[in-house]
Design an enzyme around this catalytic site. Structure first.
Site, PDB file in Angstrom:
ATOM      1  N   TRP A 357       0.618  -1.244   0.039  1.00 36.01           N
ATOM      2  CA  TRP A 357       0.016   0.004   0.058  1.00 36.01           C
ATOM      3  C   TRP A 357       0.846   1.309   0.201  1.00 36.01           C
ATOM      4  CZ3 TRP A 357      -1.359   3.400   4.378  1.00 36.01           C
ATOM      5  CH2 TRP A 357      -0.592   3.135   5.326  1.00 36.01           C
ATOM      6  N   ASP A 358       2.352   0.993   0.380  1.00 34.83           N
ATOM      7  CA  ASP A 358       3.114   2.294   0.249  1.00 34.83           C
ATOM      8  C   ASP A 358       2.879   3.085  -1.122  1.00 34.83           C
ATOM      9  OD1 ASP A 358       3.862  -0.061   1.932  1.00 34.83           O
ATOM     10  OD2 ASP A 358       5.934   0.532   1.975  1.00 34.83           O
ATOM     11  N   GLU A 488       0.909  -1.793  12.972  1.00 34.14           N
ATOM     12  CA  GLU A 488       0.993  -3.299  13.158  1.00 34.14           C
ATOM     13  C   GLU A 488       1.337  -3.718  14.453  1.00 34.14           C
ATOM     14  OE1 GLU A 488       3.692  -4.138   9.747  1.00 34.14           O
ATOM     15  OE2 GLU A 488       2.186  -4.111   8.491  1.00 34.14           O
ATOM     16  N   LYS A 601       3.152   1.824  16.359  1.00 34.86           N
ATOM     17  CA  LYS A 601       4.348   1.529  15.231  1.00 34.86           C
ATOM     18  C   LYS A 601       4.480   2.797  14.341  1.00 34.86           C
ATOM     19  CE  LYS A 601       6.176  -1.561  11.804  1.00 34.86           C
ATOM     20  NZ  LYS A 601       5.782  -2.593  11.005  1.00 34.86           N
ATOM     21  N   GLN A 602       3.208   3.238  13.834  1.00 32.45           N
ATOM     22  CA  GLN A 602       3.410   4.015  12.744  1.00 32.45           C
ATOM     23  C   GLN A 602       1.876   5.034  12.844  1.00 32.45           C
ATOM     24  OE1 GLN A 602       3.305   0.571  10.200  1.00 32.45           O
ATOM     25  NE2 GLN A 602       3.096   2.068   8.724  1.00 32.45           N
TER      26      GLN A 602
HETATM   27  C1  BGC Z   1       4.788  -1.188   7.758  1.00 37.40           C
HETATM   28  C2  BGC Z   1       3.855  -1.286   6.498  1.00 37.40           C
HETATM   29  C3  BGC Z   1       4.586  -1.261   5.174  1.00 37.40           C
HETATM   30  C4  BGC Z   1       5.664  -2.356   5.158  1.00 37.40           C
HETATM   31  C5  BGC Z   1       6.347  -2.083   3.734  1.00 37.40           C
HETATM   32  C6  BGC Z   1       6.042  -2.324   7.486  1.00 37.40           C
HETATM   33  O1  BGC Z   1       6.988  -2.258   8.412  1.00 37.40           O
HETATM   34  O2  BGC Z   1       4.445  -1.307   9.017  1.00 37.40           O
HETATM   35  O3  BGC Z   1       3.012  -0.304   6.659  1.00 37.40           O
HETATM   36  O4  BGC Z   1       3.490  -1.523   4.078  1.00 37.40           O
HETATM   37  O5  BGC Z   1       6.519  -2.139   6.285  1.00 37.40           O
HETATM   38  O6  BGC Z   1       7.011  -0.779   3.941  1.00 37.40           O
END
Ligand code: BGC
Length: 773
Positions: A357-358, A488, A601-602
């Site tokens: 999804w990035d 996550e 986490k984000q």
């Molecule tokens: C992130 C995801 C991301 C993936 C690839 C993961 O660490 O939590 O949001 O899509 O990395 O960049």
């Protein structure tokens, strides 16, 4: 965090050789051209720690899934980006001793990535165990002017001895992936051939049967004279070499050129690969290294013209943003709609498949502004082409009626991810794909995209959300259970505010998009209705009802949206109170402890407030930002950029700048202690966003560009180049002015701090007040 990369505006520089940093540097100094790329491995033998990496875009292997306990619905395989044949290898023996920096005394070591012209250099002096000293200088690049060509120039000068040089130039296809699930090798050999045009090794991937021909022409000049190489007598599987033995003299330089190509059966008939490779090599050799390099510099000049960002007064920030832009352009050029942007690009194996999804959430805005429109359109079409697979993917999980669930990770549209809490639950990715369609149309004005491709995708996605929510008799609202949000560090939660908000938006947008297509292209609309078997009255009614009645958790006392049901039941500790020795949490704490903690986490709620910012007032944003920022550990590279943009919007210059530095120097300074696995390519687009959307305050509303700029106090000025609807703009923000230059003949209406201006051809200097420093 490390601090060994020297700051310079156009160059990334490492001085001195520290083997402990080698894998990090191999990532940082990676080079590529959208079609192929490699880590900055040494050309000569290196027996120290190294992650070998050569990659060819779109070539992958479906590595059989490996999990502890199989769950129905798991994908059969995880598609791996493949480590491919190494083309630049040199074995150098001096008086019988192998040149290997792991066993030599190394001095004057310097690696430089020249971002302005697109090449990598390395120089060093090595003293071999015998005491013989050599000086080496290498330069190599992947041409973006001709993306089938790579070139190396390697110069070697004995300093304190004369003697015998035995040099072997090889292509080694006997490589493996470090992340192979069953320790298998993924390539079989098809053919080996040597002729006057060079060495040609063709390898085939197991299962997926991609053929890749690696062709190399090696030239060795001793005392300025071309030396004949002899084909190696050693017969080795998956390996081809040519050797030369020469007497070399102290202070006389031997020059080696390797001109290489990697061609794959994605682009040519397998049977024609070798002969095509011969043509590519012959042409490139005739052109010569120097001329290829000039062409490379010119092609990069065009890229910089379209997308450079200049920061005055802060070299570290300047270097960092250029590094991010450079790596993005090395990874994806938009020429081929089958390709996408892997989180590691051509810099490592981690994350397998190429598409997350990035791309939609982070990369699209960068390419929209800095590349021709087709580039971002190609990224959207990539998902359009995967719609059938997304429908199959949803069917496998029990959905029906054309509901589409796009994969979390993919190469060809099929899901590859196999952790249930991500594969089945991190479904917000579906929303990002719909949002990217909206974002593309908002930026380009290309409404016809909906009729051509977009609406079908939106219908599939809306159908998925319709089936994924359920009515709660208790709440008298629609709820969404068992999901993982962008954060996550929480799994299997109920009512993730971000996912519910995004789902509601997707449902409304699908209805709106259908209305637009119906008005603008009635016959195409009819075709889509028939193709998707859409029941307008029933389905639109249901989607609108869900969008209006979805449950969005909120805490009235704190005035914040709740990341999910029960978030406040967690022990509320702030990141500032965490001991430094506990971080990064994902390397120091058990997964169990992470899941139970309140740490994020984000960006999650904040990701939603970023996407849909017009729905929230500044006070609400401030409350949510203060609450969530203090609990966020930013252990995904995708996080600090969103926080930087929101901090800028809140006039919090200090934090906006702090997050900017963190996102932009994430890899250069190895913030998360993981750069050795490869670079965080997709988050680099977020870095760009932090400047343009954050400090520049750029938005597109109703077809117009709006700016709310502010200048971080550490900078004297910053400027960025963007293209908008056929007009190329150079925008500069300094202490009291914003200057916009365009050479376009058409004028453009824009808005700065809510005032309208017309930017006409030539230079428009706009003084403005109210800089929010
Ligand atoms: C992130 C995801 C991301 C993936 C690839 C993961 O660490 O939590 O949001 O899509 O990395 O960049």
């Amino acid at each position: 965090m490390k601090n060994y990369i020297q700051a310079e505006e156009w160059n990334i520089i490492e001085e001195g050789f520290d083997p402990h940093l080698n894998k990090i540097s191999e990532s940082i100094f990676s080079i590529g051209n959208g079609r192929m790329g490699q880590r900055a491995n040494f050309e000569e033998t290196y027996s120290g720690e190294s992650l070998q990496g050569n990659y060819v875009a779109g070539v992958y292997y479906p590595d059989k899934t490996r999990v502890g306990w199989w769950k129905n619905g798991y994908p059969e395989y995880f598609a791996k980006v493949l480590n491919a044949a190494e083309w630049m290898g040199l074995e150098i023996k001096l008086e019988g001793e192998i040149l290997d920096l792991a066993s030599a005394k190394v001095s004057s070591f310097k690696r430089v990535l020249n971002m302005q012209e697109g090449y990598l250099t390395r120089t060093f002096t090595a003293e071999l165990p015998s005491g013989n000293q050599v000086e080496v200088s290498s330069k190599r690049f992947f041409s973006i002017a001709n993306d089938e060509v790579a070139a190396l120039k390697y110069e070697l000068t004995p300093l304190n001895f004369s003697g015998k040089l035995e040099l072997t130039s090889f292509i080694d296809g006997d490589v493996k992936n470090q992340d192979s699930n069953y320790d298998e090798k993924f390539w079989d050999e098809v053919s080996r051939e040597q002729n006057a045009s060079g060495s040609y090794l063709t390898m085939r991937t197991k299962k997926t049967a991609f053929d890749v021909t690696t062709g190399v022409k090696t030239l060795v000049l001793v005392n300025g004279t071309d030396t004949a190489l002899s084909p190696d007598t050693e017969i080795r599987d998956k390996y081809l070499s040519e050797s030369v033995t020469a007497d070399i003299k102290a202070n006389e330089t031997v020059v080696v050129y390797k001109i290489a190509t990697n061609l794959s059966s994605q682009n040519y008939e397998a049977a024609d690969l070798v002969q095509t490779a011969v043509k590519v090599i012959d042409t490139a050799v005739a052109q010569g290294f120097d001329s290829l390099l000039i062409e490379q510099a010119e092609a990069w000049a065009t890229k910089w013209q379209e997308g450079d960002i200049i920061i005055e007064g802060d070299v570290a920030a300047q270097q960092a943003i250029r590094f991010n832009i450079f790596q993005l352009n090395q990874t994806y050029t938009g020429k081929d709609a089958r390709l996408n942007i892997g989180p590691k690009g051509f810099t490592g194996e981690k994350y397998g498949g190429s598409t997350y999804w990035d791309t939609e959430a982070y990369c699209i805005p960068f390419y929209l502004s800095t590349a021709p429109e087709e580039v971002s359109k190609n990224l959207l079409i990539y998902r359009y082409k995967h719609l059938e697979k997304a429908i199959e993917n949803a069917e496998k999980l029990g959905f029906n009626n054309g509901a589409a669930l796009y994969p979390m990770v993919t190469m060809n549209g099929e899901e590859c991810h196999n952790e249930w809490e991500i594969t089945f639950e991190e479904i917000h990715r579906n929303g990002a794909i719909a949002f990217a369609i909206f974002n593309y149309i908002r930026y380009t004005g290309d409404q016809s995209y909906l009729a051509q491709y977009g609406l079908e995708v939106l219908v599939g996605i809306a159908r998925f959300w319709k089936q994924r929510v359920n009515w709660s008799e208790d709440k008298k609202q629609f709820v969404m259970l068992g999901v993982t949000g962008p954060n996550e560090y929480e799994n299997n939660i109920n009512n993730n505010w971000y996912t519910n908000t995004l789902a509601a938006w997707c449902l409304s947008y699908a209805v709106e998009a259908a209305g637009i297509v119906k008005n603008e292209d009635a016959s195409k609309y009819q075709q889509i209705i028939e193709k998707t078997k859409l029941n307008e009255v029933e389905e639109f009614g249901a989607w609108t009802n869900i969008a209006a009645n979805i449950y969005l958790p909120y805490d009235a006392e704190k005035g914040v949206f709740l990341q999910q049901d029960g978030y406040l039941d967690k022990e509320q500790i702030l990141v500032k109170d965490l001991p430094a020795s506990d971080r990064p949490l994902n390397q120091k704490w058990s997964w169990d402890r992470i899941l139970r903690s309140c740490f994020i986490k984000q960006a999650d709620v904040l990701q939603g407030m970023y996407f849909f910012e017009d729905d929230y007032d500044l006070e609400s944003l401030r409350r949510n930002f203060d609450f969530y920022e203090s609990r966020t550990v930013h252990e995904s590279s995708l996080s600090p950029c969103v926080h930087s943009i929101l901090a800028a919007k809140l006039n919090d210059g200090e934090r906006a700048y702090e997050f900017y530095l963190r996102t932009s120097r994430l890899d250069l300074d190895d913030y998360n202690n993981d750069t050795e696995d490869g670079l965080h390519i997709t988050s680099m687009a977020g870095t760009w966003m932090s400047i343009v959307e954050g400090f520049g305050g750029m938005r597109v509303r109703e077809g117009k560009l709006l700016f709310n700029p502010f200048l971080p106090e550490q900078w004297t000025s910053f400027s960025f180049n963007i293209g908008f609807r056929g007009v190329q703009l150079r925008i500069k923000v300094d202490k009291d002015t914003m200057t916009i230059v365009t050479d376009s003949k058409e004028s453009l209406d824009i808005n700065i701090f809510n005032e309208s201006y017309v930017v006409a051809a030539g230079e428009t200097v706009i003084n403005y007040k109210g800089l929010a420093v």
